[in-house]
Scaffold this motif. Structure first.
Motif, PDB file in Angstrom:
ATOM      1  N   ASN A 109       0.797  -1.234   0.000  1.00 41.34           N
ATOM      2  CA  ASN A 109       0.000   0.000   0.000  1.00 41.34           C
ATOM      3  C   ASN A 109       0.826   1.279   0.000  1.00 41.34           C
ATOM      4  OD1 ASN A 109      -2.916  -0.923   0.219  1.00 41.34           O
ATOM      5  ND2 ASN A 109      -2.005  -2.053   1.920  1.00 41.34           N
ATOM      6  N   VAL A 122      -2.320   7.059  14.275  1.00 42.00           N
ATOM      7  CA  VAL A 122      -3.233   6.470  13.292  1.00 42.00           C
ATOM      8  C   VAL A 122      -3.729   7.542  12.320  1.00 42.00           C
ATOM      9  CG1 VAL A 122      -5.517   5.421  12.991  1.00 42.00           C
ATOM     10  CG2 VAL A 122      -3.967   4.558  14.759  1.00 42.00           C
ATOM     11  N   GLU A 123      -4.133   8.686  12.857  1.00 37.14           N
ATOM     12  CA  GLU A 123      -4.617   9.767  12.001  1.00 37.14           C
ATOM     13  C   GLU A 123      -3.500  10.328  11.129  1.00 37.14           C
ATOM     14  OE1 GLU A 123      -7.384  13.777  12.508  1.00 37.14           O
ATOM     15  OE2 GLU A 123      -6.168  13.076  14.194  1.00 37.14           O
ATOM     16  N   GLN A 154      -2.695   7.998   8.162  1.00 29.73           N
ATOM     17  CA  GLN A 154      -3.722   8.042   7.124  1.00 29.73           C
ATOM     18  C   GLN A 154      -3.618   9.311   6.286  1.00 29.73           C
ATOM     19  OE1 GLN A 154      -7.223   7.571   9.545  1.00 29.73           O
ATOM     20  NE2 GLN A 154      -7.302   5.342   9.259  1.00 29.73           N
ATOM     21  N   LYS A 155      -3.414  10.444   6.936  1.00 28.11           N
ATOM     22  CA  LYS A 155      -3.395  11.710   6.213  1.00 28.11           C
ATOM     23  C   LYS A 155      -2.060  11.960   5.524  1.00 28.11           C
ATOM     24  CE  LYS A 155      -6.849  14.139   9.020  1.00 28.11           C
ATOM     25  NZ  LYS A 155      -7.111  15.292   9.918  1.00 28.11           N
ATOM     26  N   LYS A 203      -0.869   8.032   3.762  1.00 28.19           N
ATOM     27  CA  LYS A 203      -1.947   7.271   3.113  1.00 28.19           C
ATOM     28  C   LYS A 203      -1.840   5.775   3.414  1.00 28.19           C
ATOM     29  CE  LYS A 203      -2.347  10.655  -0.608  1.00 28.19           C
ATOM     30  NZ  LYS A 203      -2.329  10.898  -2.071  1.00 28.19           N
ATOM     31  N   LEU A 204      -1.531   5.478   4.682  1.00 23.73           N
ATOM     32  CA  LEU A 204      -1.432   4.101   5.161  1.00 23.73           C
ATOM     33  C   LEU A 204      -2.457   3.887   6.266  1.00 23.73           C
ATOM     34  CD1 LEU A 204       2.459   3.771   5.399  1.00 23.73           C
ATOM     35  CD2 LEU A 204       0.995   2.701   3.684  1.00 23.73           C
ATOM     36  N   ASN A 205      -3.089   2.725   6.255  1.00 27.23           N
ATOM     37  CA  ASN A 205      -4.080   2.393   7.274  1.00 27.23           C
ATOM     38  C   ASN A 205      -3.477   1.482   8.332  1.00 27.23           C
ATOM     39  OD1 ASN A 205      -6.220   3.829   6.024  1.00 27.23           O
ATOM     40  ND2 ASN A 205      -6.528   2.135   4.597  1.00 27.23           N
TER      41      ASN A 205
END
Length: 637
Positions: free
Chosen positions: A199, A334-335, A338-339, A342-344
């Protein structure tokens, strides 16, 4: 003078005195091809913040390509074919000039070949998808890696340990132990990035490389094409990846570290690299870095929250002091992932662990603390999965030994069993309670081994055997069919070793702890060997010629005389090519041209003339006759 800097004279070498050199293959290859000064300068300039716009000239240089060939030919994976069916043996028979020109021509308008997908079974029953590039693409990736690595190493965090030179899982575990024992950080965030390698955002990765100073547009274009190379699936369908880095590619680990380097610095900027950490005076610590102890004591009096990251590839752990702090940090990370990247994060596998009450896991080790006097100390074990996996593997190997067809197969399979035991001991000895875990494995194997491998009897190891150093005092060693079996229960914890921060591949002072320079004077002649290869000979032949010159200390293997020019050096095939000899290292030796003529001489007059010219003593004549015997020629008396 320090022991590691002591240099032996050629006369001492030739008298047969054993010299034990510290050696790292990567550095030795750089010495062979005169690349070390270039790599050092790239590292130094990167530390200063230099922007690199002309890296391709270094990547496509003859020396870098030859060094890349040497690096990949030693990998076991070099024999694995890609989608074109070629492997390293198809390159090694080509001339050096042909190989270098081929690499440059490919890169002029680079279009990587399809990557072969191979699914590798994982212990949990799932599979790990590997992407196997074609051999020419692997060679190109190695050329790029060699130039990019020193640039990136200067920018990477000290808390990143995976897929980096002179760093190991043991160093990472030592950091975890240190934060628990010394800093009393008992809350561990186990962060699981969901499908990290699949990813990675390509555009974000290229921007990160640009920010690090890698701004050669041609190189970045090539890396984009590597990332987007089509993948040939097992069912023969082709897919074009839009994200991710292919596991199995030579350059993929470096690219993965570039992606997560931003996470490392984001966490460290909140405590270890916070500007306040340098506000109060501090000296130089034992590990070679600026001591921040005084700063940390003052910072703990503020509202700042202490946290530290330890990362091994995509395996991330963050240490915190309280549960509340850990919850806030986890939410923020975590936030941020993602921002920003771009990884979850997989929330099912991510958790906060109170190490005083339950086990946390890192790199196959279960970690928690136990009360000892007035202090909580580390109590770590092999993780349950590793124990069960070890039991299963050793039991299967015992069955294989039992059903071996002949004595040679029995010995070979016992050696495989012993290698499994060594592997378990060498890796998991960083667990404090490894003795308990290995005893459990032993108890599950005991009856099976005695029932299936009769007759067994106790034996002792000879000091001449390689395992004597670690197992010579053990009284549990058993003998089966004339070969010893190492006991899985004979294991003990070894204190983990942290990485000394001053140790570095790309500075002279940093190398001296791990590596000694070549110990002979004629480095100029060594350089001539790779700059002027023998024409009509393979790259394997010419590469091994460079290795032999270093191994023989720049001297003739028979007379011991120092080579003074390239013209008088002859690389002799012990077993002639006409009789099936190859260009492999073990079939070659460097000797003087006149000595070479004597090795192959058949006429008595020719033999007499060269004997008179060379004046060989009995020992030298014995060596020469050894080579004549291999070449199936009559001995000279």
């Amino acid at each position: 003078m320090d022991e590691h800097l002591s240099i032996k004279t050629p006369s001492e070498i030739m008298r047969g005195k054993k010299i034990k050199q510290k050696k790292i293959n990567k550095l030795r290859y750089a010495e062979y091809y005169d690349q070390q000064d270039l790599l050092d300068s790239l590292y130094s300039e990167s530390e200063k913040g230099t922007v690199f716009c002309k890296l391709m000239k270094h990547i496509v240089s003859d020396a870098n390509i030859m060094m890349a060939y040497r690096s990949i030919k030693r990998n076991s994976g070099s024999k694995t074919p890609g989608t074109d069916g070629l492997n390293i043996t198809d390159i090694e028979k080509l001339e050096p000039e042909v190989v270098c020109n081929r690499v440059r021509n490919i890169l002029n308008n680079y279009q990587p070949r399809n990557v072969r997908r191979k699914d590798i079974p994982k212990p949990n029953g799932k599979t790990r998808p590997l992407g196997i590039p074609c051999i020419w693409d692997r060679l190109i990736q190695q050329c790029i890696l060699q130039i990019l690595e020193p640039i990136c190493e200067a920018k990477f965090s000290n808390n990143s340990f995976g897929f980096r030179p002179l760093r190991s899982a043991e160093n990472a575990m030592n950091e975890v132990y240190r934060y628990i024992n010394r800093s009393n950080l008992y809350y561990m965030i186990e962060l699981d990035i969901e499908g990290f390698f699949d990813n990675v955002d390509h555009s974000k990765l290229i921007r990160q490389m640009w920010t690090m100073g890698i701004q050669d547009k041609q190189l970045l274009c090539i890396i984009k094409k590597i990332l987007k190379a089509k993948i040939l699936m097992p069912d023969r369908t082709l897919i074009t990846p839009t994200k991710g880095t292919p596991q199995g590619g030579i350059i993929s680990p470096l690219l993965a570290n570039i992606v997560l380097n931003e996470l490392d610095w984001h966490i460290e900027s909140q405590w270890g690299e916070n500007p306040l950490a340098y506000k109060w005076k501090g000296g130089i610590a034992q590990n070679g870095t600026f001591s921040k102890g005084s700063s940390f004591r003052e910072m703990r009096k503020t509202n700042l929250k202490e946290l530290h990251i330890i990362r091994y590839a995509d395996d991330v752990r963050i240490m915190c002091a309280t549960k509340k702090e850990a919850e806030r940090v986890l939410y923020g990370v975590v936030e941020w992932l993602q921002k920003r990247l771009k990884l979850n994060v997989s929330m099912e596998k991510t958790r906060i662990v109170n190490l005083r009450k339950q086990y946390g896991e890192f790199l196959g080790i279960e970690i928690r603390t136990k009360r000892k006097g007035e202090k909580d100390v580390i109590a770590s074990h092999m993780c349950r999965k590793a124990i069960e996996r070890s039991k299963k593997a050793l039991k299967e190997q015992i069955k294989v030994i039992q059903h071996s067809g002949n004595k040679n197969q029995i010995i070979e399979n016992i050696q495989l069993y012993n290698s499994e035991v060594r592997g378990i001991h060498n890796y998991f000895r960083m667990a404090t309670d490894i003795t308990v875990d290995c005893q459990e494995i032993h108890n599950s194997l005991y009856m099976m081994m005695y029932n299936r491998l009769k007759p067994l009897k106790k034996c002792t190891l000879s000091p001449r055997l390689g395992d004597y150093k670690n197992y010579g005092k053990c009284k549990r060693i058993m003998e089966c069919k004339g070969h010893y079996i190492l006991p899985i229960a004979y294991a003990s914890h070894r204190k983990t070793v942290g990485k000394k921060k001053s140790v570095n591949l790309y500075t002279p002072d940093g190398r001296k702890w791990k590596h000694d320079n070549l110990m002979f004077g004629n480095a100029h002649l060594l350089g001539e060997l790779y700059r002027y290869p023998v024409r009509d000979r393979s790259i394997e032949y010419n590469d091994n010629r460079v290795s032999l010159f270093a191994a023989q200390r720049g001297r003739c293997a028979i007379t011991g005389k120092e080579f003074l020019s390239q013209e008088e050096i002859h690389c002799h095939h012990k077993k002639p090519i006409s009789k099936g000899g190859k260009d492999g290292y073990n079939n070659l030796v460097l000797i003087l041209e006149d000595v070479h003529r004597l090795v192959h001489a058949k006429k008595e007059s020719t033999i007499a003339r060269y004997l008179s010219l060379l004046k060989l003593n009995d020992k030298q004549l014995s060596k020469l006759n050894h080579f004549r015997e291999i070449a199936e020629l009559p001995l000279i008396t």
